[in-house]
Each structure stands twice: as C-alpha cells, then as structure tokens.
Design an enzyme around this catalytic site. Structure first.
Site, PDB file in Angstrom:
ATOM      1  N   ARG A  64       7.335 -28.348 -25.144  1.00 39.64           N
ATOM      2  CA  ARG A  64       6.048 -28.488 -25.836  1.00 39.64           C
ATOM      3  C   ARG A  64       6.200 -29.017 -27.256  1.00 39.64           C
ATOM      4  NH1 ARG A  64       5.601 -24.301 -22.374  1.00 39.64           N
ATOM      5  NH2 ARG A  64       6.432 -22.844 -23.900  1.00 39.64           N
ATOM      6  N   GLU A 101      12.709 -15.303 -25.873  1.00 39.40           N
ATOM      7  CA  GLU A 101      11.976 -14.095 -25.502  1.00 39.40           C
ATOM      8  C   GLU A 101      12.180 -13.790 -24.017  1.00 39.40           C
ATOM      9  OE1 GLU A 101       7.866 -14.568 -26.463  1.00 39.40           O
ATOM     10  OE2 GLU A 101       7.452 -12.427 -26.322  1.00 39.40           O
TER      11      GLU A 101
HETATM   12  P1  AMP Z   1      12.148 -18.279 -29.227  1.00 38.51           P
HETATM   13  O1  AMP Z   1      13.487 -18.928 -29.050  1.00 38.51           O
HETATM   14  O2  AMP Z   1      12.154 -16.851 -28.767  1.00 38.51           O
HETATM   15  O3  AMP Z   1      11.608 -18.435 -30.620  1.00 38.51           O
HETATM   16  O4  AMP Z   1      11.167 -18.995 -28.218  1.00 38.51           O
HETATM   17  C1  AMP Z   1      10.525 -20.148 -28.577  1.00 38.51           C
HETATM   18  C2  AMP Z   1      10.390 -21.117 -27.436  1.00 38.51           C
HETATM   19  O5  AMP Z   1       9.989 -20.483 -26.232  1.00 38.51           O
HETATM   20  C3  AMP Z   1       9.347 -22.126 -27.761  1.00 38.51           C
HETATM   21  O6  AMP Z   1       9.820 -23.403 -27.352  1.00 38.51           O
HETATM   22  C4  AMP Z   1       8.123 -21.691 -27.003  1.00 38.51           C
HETATM   23  O7  AMP Z   1       7.508 -22.798 -26.391  1.00 38.51           O
HETATM   24  C5  AMP Z   1       8.636 -20.726 -25.934  1.00 38.51           C
HETATM   25  N1  AMP Z   1       7.967 -19.415 -25.974  1.00 38.51           N
HETATM   26  C6  AMP Z   1       8.545 -18.227 -26.261  1.00 38.51           C
HETATM   27  N2  AMP Z   1       7.683 -17.218 -26.186  1.00 38.51           N
HETATM   28  C7  AMP Z   1       6.499 -17.764 -25.842  1.00 38.51           C
HETATM   29  C8  AMP Z   1       5.182 -17.228 -25.634  1.00 38.51           C
HETATM   30  N3  AMP Z   1       4.915 -15.929 -25.756  1.00 38.51           N
HETATM   31  N4  AMP Z   1       4.194 -18.101 -25.314  1.00 38.51           N
HETATM   32  C9  AMP Z   1       4.450 -19.434 -25.203  1.00 38.51           C
HETATM   33  N5  AMP Z   1       5.657 -19.988 -25.387  1.00 38.51           N
HETATM   34  C10 AMP Z   1       6.689 -19.178 -25.701  1.00 38.51           C
END
Ligand code: AMP
Length: 176
Positions: A64, A101
């Site tokens: 995205r 996550e």
């Molecule tokens: P992080 O590495 O945990 O910061 O996760 C970020 C990446 O995972 C981004 O590229 C987001 O598109 C996706 N992502 C993680 N958690 C979510 C969520 N709750 N909703 C949408 N996209 C998420």
C-alpha cells in the site's frame, strides 16, 4: 490541510476486525483510494510535508506504500523506489529482516535503487509496530541514502512504532 478534510479522511478509514488474523483490527484504506476527492486529499497531506525539501527519491513499502508513494513521487517530479517483500524484485537486492503486527518476513531493495547521499522520504499507508519501516530505513541507510523522514497516512500510536524508527523523524496524519 484543514481539520475538515482530515476528519473526512478519518471517517473513510474502515475498521475490519480479525483481518488477516484474529485480534487484528485492520485499517482498510480502499474507500479513500476509490474516492477522487479523498484520494487527492490523502496525497496532498504527504505533498505538504515534502515540498521545498529537495527530495531525490520517494521510497514506498510493499504494497500500500506504493499507492501513496508513487503518486507523491509523480507530483514532486522525483524518482520512486519500491521496497518489497522477499522474492518479488527481479535484480540483485539487499535484504533486511522485519517483524510486524501479524507475522515476520524480510524486505528487499535493489542494490542500485538509491545512490549515496540521495535525500529520501519513506512513505507507507500505516505505522503499526514499526518493524517493516525500520527494516526499510536500514536498507535506505545502508545504501548511503539520507533518510529525511518517514511518513504514514495512519499511525497506531498504542504500538509505539515510531520508537523503532529512531532517529528517523516520523510524520503521520491520522492517529489512532
Ligand atoms: P508494522 O511493521 O507493524 O509497523 O506494520 C506496518 C505494515 O503492515 C504496513 O505496511 C501496513 O500496511 C501493515 N499493517 C500492519 N498493521 C495493520 C493494520 N492494523 N491495518 C492495516 N495495515 C496494517
């Protein structure tokens, strides 16, 4: 950007519970993308933070981050660099591990994507734990890029992802 536009963007973020795994509240941005006024408003937020900063490249994170980052790069008239999940980029790459996550993985960037000294802004849709963008920051810095800032449409503040990104400055527009 006025608070009115920000509220309209916030209202268009759809919460999808238990996607892609139980316990995750997924922030769905497709209703922003599909509305021309909201899509432009979201790109304008990034542009306001980027204009006048002598940026050489926008780096977008799979997948995205490509949607927002490429539009920002186009408008700024600068190059766009994709950082992708492992196995998607065809040429020689550097690899950085990350955790997010809902899983673990590795991110890759082409070895010739960023030249030493280039001024770079990192763009993604959402900052959660910060694992993905921290891995992207490592790839940019290891290539010799000058990472000015990481920018996100959405930040899940309760996950403290911006700590992972230190010392990179972080800007987000919709905070939860
Ligand atoms: P992080 O590495 O945990 O910061 O996760 C970020 C990446 O995972 C981004 O590229 C987001 O598109 C996706 N992502 C993680 N958690 C979510 C969520 N709750 N909703 C949408 N996209 C998420």
């Amino acid at each position: 950007m006025g608070s009115d536009a920000l509220e309209k963007l916030r209202a268009a973020v759809r919460d999808v519970p238990d996607f892609p795994k139980k316990g995750i509240m997924f922030k769905d941005i497709t209703l922003i993308l599909s509305d021309p006024v909201l899509f432009r408003a979201s790109i304008d937020l990034f542009l306001e933070r980027c204009r006048g900063r002598q940026i050489d490249k926008i780096v977008g994170i799979d997948a995205r981050g490509f949607l927002f980052g490429s539009a920002v790069a186009y408008e700024l008239d600068v190059g766009f660099v994709p950082i992708r999940k492992r196995g998607k980029l065809p040429y020689r790459t550097e690899v950085a591990k990350y955790s997010l996550e809902y899983g673990e993985g590795e991110m890759e960037m082409h070895v010739d994507a960023i030249m030493a000294g280039e001024r770079v802004v990192l763009v993604d849709d959402l900052l959660a734990t910060g694992g993905t963008s921290a891995a992207a920051a490592v790839l940019i810095r290891n290539a010799g890029g000058d990472l000015l800032e990481a920018q996100f449409l959405i930040e899940l503040e309760f996950l403290h992802g911006r700590k992972q990104l230190e010392p990179t400055p972080v800007t987000s527009f919709l905070k939860y």
